[in-house]
Design an enzyme around this catalytic site. Structure first.
Site, PDB file in Angstrom:
ATOM      1  N   CYS A   7       1.048  -1.082   0.151  1.00 23.49           N
ATOM      2  CA  CYS A   7      -0.167  -0.010  -0.145  1.00 23.49           C
ATOM      3  C   CYS A   7       1.261   1.260  -0.108  1.00 23.49           C
ATOM      4  O   CYS A   7       1.389   1.050   1.015  1.00 23.49           O
ATOM      5  CB  CYS A   7      -1.113  -0.013   0.854  1.00 23.49           C
ATOM      6  SG  CYS A   7      -2.315   1.252   1.335  1.00 23.49           S
ATOM      7  N   CYS A  13       0.212   3.143   3.149  1.00 23.16           N
ATOM      8  CA  CYS A  13       0.986   2.879   4.670  1.00 23.16           C
ATOM      9  C   CYS A  13       2.290   1.333   4.910  1.00 23.16           C
ATOM     10  O   CYS A  13       1.926   1.243   5.749  1.00 23.16           O
ATOM     11  CB  CYS A  13       0.010   2.044   5.532  1.00 23.16           C
ATOM     12  SG  CYS A  13      -0.731   0.837   5.077  1.00 23.16           S
ATOM     13  N   CYS A  38      -7.497  -1.644   1.660  1.00 19.73           N
ATOM     14  CA  CYS A  38      -6.148  -2.095   2.866  1.00 19.73           C
ATOM     15  C   CYS A  38      -6.558  -2.425   3.636  1.00 19.73           C
ATOM     16  O   CYS A  38      -7.120  -1.786   4.336  1.00 19.73           O
ATOM     17  CB  CYS A  38      -5.198  -0.871   2.193  1.00 19.73           C
ATOM     18  SG  CYS A  38      -4.037  -1.169   3.731  1.00 19.73           S
ATOM     19  N   CYS A  79      -4.531   0.247   6.551  1.00 19.36           N
ATOM     20  CA  CYS A  79      -4.956   1.865   6.684  1.00 19.36           C
ATOM     21  C   CYS A  79      -6.342   1.956   5.602  1.00 19.36           C
ATOM     22  O   CYS A  79      -7.535   3.883   6.194  1.00 19.36           O
ATOM     23  CB  CYS A  79      -4.107   2.680   5.995  1.00 19.36           C
ATOM     24  SG  CYS A  79      -3.564   2.991   4.098  1.00 19.36           S
ATOM     25  N   CYS A 108      -7.971  -5.450  -9.265  1.00 15.85           N
ATOM     26  CA  CYS A 108      -8.270  -4.042 -10.708  1.00 15.85           C
ATOM     27  C   CYS A 108      -7.685  -2.997  -9.953  1.00 15.85           C
ATOM     28  O   CYS A 108      -8.860  -2.562  -9.369  1.00 15.85           O
ATOM     29  CB  CYS A 108      -9.497  -3.771 -11.448  1.00 15.85           C
ATOM     30  SG  CYS A 108      -8.931  -2.367 -12.673  1.00 15.85           S
TER      31      CYS A 108
END
Length: 141
Positions: free
Chosen positions: A55, A58, A104, A107, A129
């Site tokens: 991510c 984070c 995610c 976060c 996607c």
């Protein structure tokens, strides 16, 4: 599939001002406001380097290159996260359609959407996607 009430509190939580300070305007628009980058413009669309995708907000691990495939849809595509609990799936009824949004799990940043039954022949019959701007690739080695 999770609802807003059932996804709980993120493990990484920052104020809107802190996110704005950390992220570029494009990253902020996609990750924190559920925007979408234009197709065929993201840095990871046609990249197949071996490594781990995390991510961008984070740093939590999300996907591994082994599950990335060429979908030719304009965004990086994966057939599965590196672990099911690395992402949160929730219904998204915006834009006049019903889709499954991918967040995610650490976060709660917006990553993209997941689609099923499109005939790509992947082991899961799914296409995660993702927006390139939501991801960071750490090459293997």
């Amino acid at each position: 599939m999770s609802s807003d009430a059932s996804i709980g509190t993120p493990k990484v939580s920052k104020s809107d001002a802190e996110w704005r300070e950390q992220l570029t305007p494009e990253e902020y628009q996609v990750l924190r406001r559920a925007g979408t980058e234009r197709p065929f413009t993201g840095e990871y669309d046609e990249v197949f380097t071996e490594g781990v995708y995390s991510c961008r907000a984070c740093g939590a691990e999300l996907f591994r290159s082994e599950t990335k495939f060429a979908s030719h849809c304009g965004w990086p595509s994966f057939y599965a996260p590196s672990a099911d609990d690395n992402v949160i799936l929730r219904e998204d009824s915006s834009m006049g359609m019903t889709r499954v949004e991918v967040l995610c799990a650490t976060c709660h940043s917006h990553l993209g959407h997941v689609f099923s039954g499109e005939g790509y022949g992947t082991p899961t019959d799914q296409r995660y996607c993702m927006n390139s701007v939501s991801l960071h690739l750490e090459p293997a080695g």
